[in-house]
Each structure stands twice: as structure tokens, then as C-alpha cells.
Design a protein around this motif. Structure first.
Motif, PDB file in Angstrom:
ATOM      1  N   GLN A   1       0.833  -1.196   0.000  1.00 20.91           N
ATOM      2  CA  GLN A   1       0.000   0.000   0.000  1.00 20.91           C
ATOM      3  C   GLN A   1       0.870   1.250   0.000  1.00 20.91           C
ATOM      4  O   GLN A   1       1.812   1.361   0.790  1.00 20.91           O
ATOM      5  CB  GLN A   1      -0.913  -0.007   1.221  1.00 20.91           C
ATOM      6  CG  GLN A   1      -1.863  -1.196   1.208  1.00 20.91           C
ATOM      7  CD  GLN A   1      -2.478  -1.472   2.555  1.00 20.91           C
ATOM      8  OE1 GLN A   1      -1.784  -1.568   3.554  1.00 20.91           O
ATOM      9  NE2 GLN A   1      -3.799  -1.621   2.574  1.00 20.91           N
ATOM     10  N   ILE A   2       0.540   2.173  -0.905  1.00 23.14           N
ATOM     11  CA  ILE A   2       1.186   3.475  -0.969  1.00 23.14           C
ATOM     12  C   ILE A   2       0.136   4.484  -0.549  1.00 23.14           C
ATOM     13  O   ILE A   2      -0.918   4.604  -1.179  1.00 23.14           O
ATOM     14  CB  ILE A   2       1.697   3.796  -2.395  1.00 23.14           C
ATOM     15  CG1 ILE A   2       2.613   2.675  -2.906  1.00 23.14           C
ATOM     16  CG2 ILE A   2       2.398   5.151  -2.414  1.00 23.14           C
ATOM     17  CD1 ILE A   2       3.873   2.431  -2.108  1.00 23.14           C
TER      18      ILE A   2
ATOM     19  N   THR B   1       2.787  11.837   4.877  1.00 23.68           N
ATOM     20  CA  THR B   1       2.884  11.026   3.673  1.00 23.68           C
ATOM     21  C   THR B   1       4.133  11.425   2.891  1.00 23.68           C
ATOM     22  O   THR B   1       4.675  12.499   3.137  1.00 23.68           O
ATOM     23  CB  THR B   1       1.637  11.219   2.778  1.00 23.68           C
ATOM     24  OG1 THR B   1       1.526  12.579   2.403  1.00 23.68           O
ATOM     25  CG2 THR B   1       0.381  10.761   3.501  1.00 23.68           C
ATOM     26  N   PRO B   2       4.601  10.604   2.003  1.00 19.97           N
ATOM     27  CA  PRO B   2       4.037   9.320   1.619  1.00 19.97           C
ATOM     28  C   PRO B   2       4.324   8.252   2.668  1.00 19.97           C
ATOM     29  O   PRO B   2       5.222   8.410   3.499  1.00 19.97           O
ATOM     30  CB  PRO B   2       4.756   8.993   0.308  1.00 19.97           C
ATOM     31  CG  PRO B   2       6.094   9.643   0.453  1.00 19.97           C
ATOM     32  CD  PRO B   2       5.818  10.911   1.228  1.00 19.97           C
TER      33      PRO B   2
ATOM     34  N   THR C   1      -0.560  -2.859   7.554  1.00 27.09           N
ATOM     35  CA  THR C   1       0.457  -2.509   8.548  1.00 27.09           C
ATOM     36  C   THR C   1       1.402  -1.483   7.938  1.00 27.09           C
ATOM     37  O   THR C   1       1.999  -1.739   6.880  1.00 27.09           O
ATOM     38  CB  THR C   1       1.265  -3.756   8.977  1.00 27.09           C
ATOM     39  OG1 THR C   1       0.356  -4.702   9.552  1.00 27.09           O
ATOM     40  CG2 THR C   1       2.343  -3.394   9.987  1.00 27.09           C
ATOM     41  N   ILE C   2       1.539  -0.341   8.600  1.00 25.67           N
ATOM     42  CA  ILE C   2       2.415   0.713   8.095  1.00 25.67           C
ATOM     43  C   ILE C   2       3.869   0.366   8.428  1.00 25.67           C
ATOM     44  O   ILE C   2       4.202   0.107   9.583  1.00 25.67           O
ATOM     45  CB  ILE C   2       2.039   2.085   8.702  1.00 25.67           C
ATOM     46  CG1 ILE C   2       0.574   2.414   8.381  1.00 25.67           C
ATOM     47  CG2 ILE C   2       2.979   3.174   8.194  1.00 25.67           C
ATOM     48  CD1 ILE C   2       0.219   2.414   6.912  1.00 25.67           C
ATOM     49  N   LEU C   3       4.714   0.372   7.398  1.00 30.02           N
ATOM     50  CA  LEU C   3       6.133   0.055   7.571  1.00 30.02           C
ATOM     51  C   LEU C   3       6.999   1.301   7.635  1.00 30.02           C
ATOM     52  O   LEU C   3       8.050   1.291   8.261  1.00 30.02           O
ATOM     53  CB  LEU C   3       6.617  -0.836   6.421  1.00 30.02           C
ATOM     54  CG  LEU C   3       5.864  -2.141   6.195  1.00 30.02           C
ATOM     55  CD1 LEU C   3       6.444  -2.882   5.004  1.00 30.02           C
ATOM     56  CD2 LEU C   3       5.902  -3.000   7.439  1.00 30.02           C
ATOM     57  N   HIS C   4       6.571   2.383   6.952  1.00 31.03           N
ATOM     58  CA  HIS C   4       7.356   3.616   6.922  1.00 31.03           C
ATOM     59  C   HIS C   4       6.442   4.761   6.512  1.00 31.03           C
ATOM     60  O   HIS C   4       5.544   4.575   5.697  1.00 31.03           O
ATOM     61  CB  HIS C   4       8.505   3.498   5.908  1.00 31.03           C
ATOM     62  CG  HIS C   4       9.315   4.751   5.803  1.00 31.03           C
ATOM     63  ND1 HIS C   4      10.323   5.048   6.685  1.00 31.03           N
ATOM     64  CD2 HIS C   4       9.244   5.796   4.947  1.00 31.03           C
ATOM     65  CE1 HIS C   4      10.844   6.225   6.354  1.00 31.03           C
ATOM     66  NE2 HIS C   4      10.203   6.692   5.309  1.00 31.03           N
ATOM     67  N   SER C   5       6.681   5.947   7.068  1.00 29.25           N
ATOM     68  CA  SER C   5       5.925   7.120   6.630  1.00 29.25           C
ATOM     69  C   SER C   5       6.766   8.379   6.766  1.00 29.25           C
ATOM     70  O   SER C   5       7.731   8.421   7.526  1.00 29.25           O
ATOM     71  CB  SER C   5       4.628   7.278   7.433  1.00 29.25           C
ATOM     72  OG  SER C   5       4.897   7.629   8.770  1.00 29.25           O
ATOM     73  N   GLY C   6       6.399   9.367   5.966  1.00 30.44           N
ATOM     74  CA  GLY C   6       6.998  10.689   6.092  1.00 30.44           C
ATOM     75  C   GLY C   6       8.097  11.032   5.118  1.00 30.44           C
ATOM     76  O   GLY C   6       8.516  12.182   5.045  1.00 30.44           O
ATOM     77  N   SER C   7       8.569  10.052   4.338  1.00 29.14           N
ATOM     78  CA  SER C   7       9.617  10.352   3.365  1.00 29.14           C
ATOM     79  C   SER C   7       9.674   9.259   2.304  1.00 29.14           C
ATOM     80  O   SER C   7       9.121   8.180   2.488  1.00 29.14           O
ATOM     81  CB  SER C   7      10.988  10.468   4.042  1.00 29.14           C
ATOM     82  OG  SER C   7      11.374   9.227   4.600  1.00 29.14           O
TER      83      SER C   7
END
Length: 77
Positions: free
Chosen positions: A4-5, A50-51, A58-64
Motif C-alpha cells: 500500500q502506498i 505522507t508518503p 500494517t504501516i512500515l514507513h511514513s513521512g519520506s
């Protein structure tokens, strides 16, 4: 696996999507890519910047934007 993006569809979101696709292809994963652009849904998933990159909710990474190598590292976990 659904990658998911999350984001509004800006150039950074598109770059993250391309990096995630490159990583998943390199790892030979069975995947689909879902782009989530609804900010209410993004916020409901706990993302404030975002992104963001998620897998199956499940969110793996955010903000860059992260490169394909970092995406691969996260997708393997």
C-alpha cells in the motif's frame, strides 16, 4: 501480499510506489500495489505524514521517500 502506498498522488508518492515495485520485483514477491489517496482513510490507518508504505494494513514507513533497497529490507520482514 498487498503493498500500500498512502498519499495524495504527488511525485513523492509516485517515487515511493516505483521504489516499492522495484524492491518487490527484485525479491520476486507475489504482490499487488494499492494506492490509498483518501486522507480520511490514511489518517484512520495512523499515518500523519505522507508518503507512507504499508503491507496488508500494517504501516512500515511514513513521512519520506525511501529507496528500493530500504523498501526491500522492510518488505522482507
Amino acid at each position: 501480499m498487498t503493498i500500500q502506498i498512502l498519499g495524495g498522488g504527488c511525485p513523492n508518492c509516485e517515487k515511493l510506489a516505483a521504489n516499492a515495485k522495484a524492491a518487490a520485483d527484485e525479491l520476486k514477491l507475489d504482490y499487488s500495489i494499492e494506492k490509498i489517496t483518501d486522507y480520511a482513510k490514511i489518517a484512520a490507518m495512523g499515518v500523519m505524514k505522507t508518503p507512507a508504505l504499508g503491507v496488508d494494513g500494517t504501516i512500515l514507513h511514513s513521512g519520506s521517500v525511501i529507496n528500493a533497497e530500504k523498501c526491500a529490507e522492510l518488505l522482507q520482514k
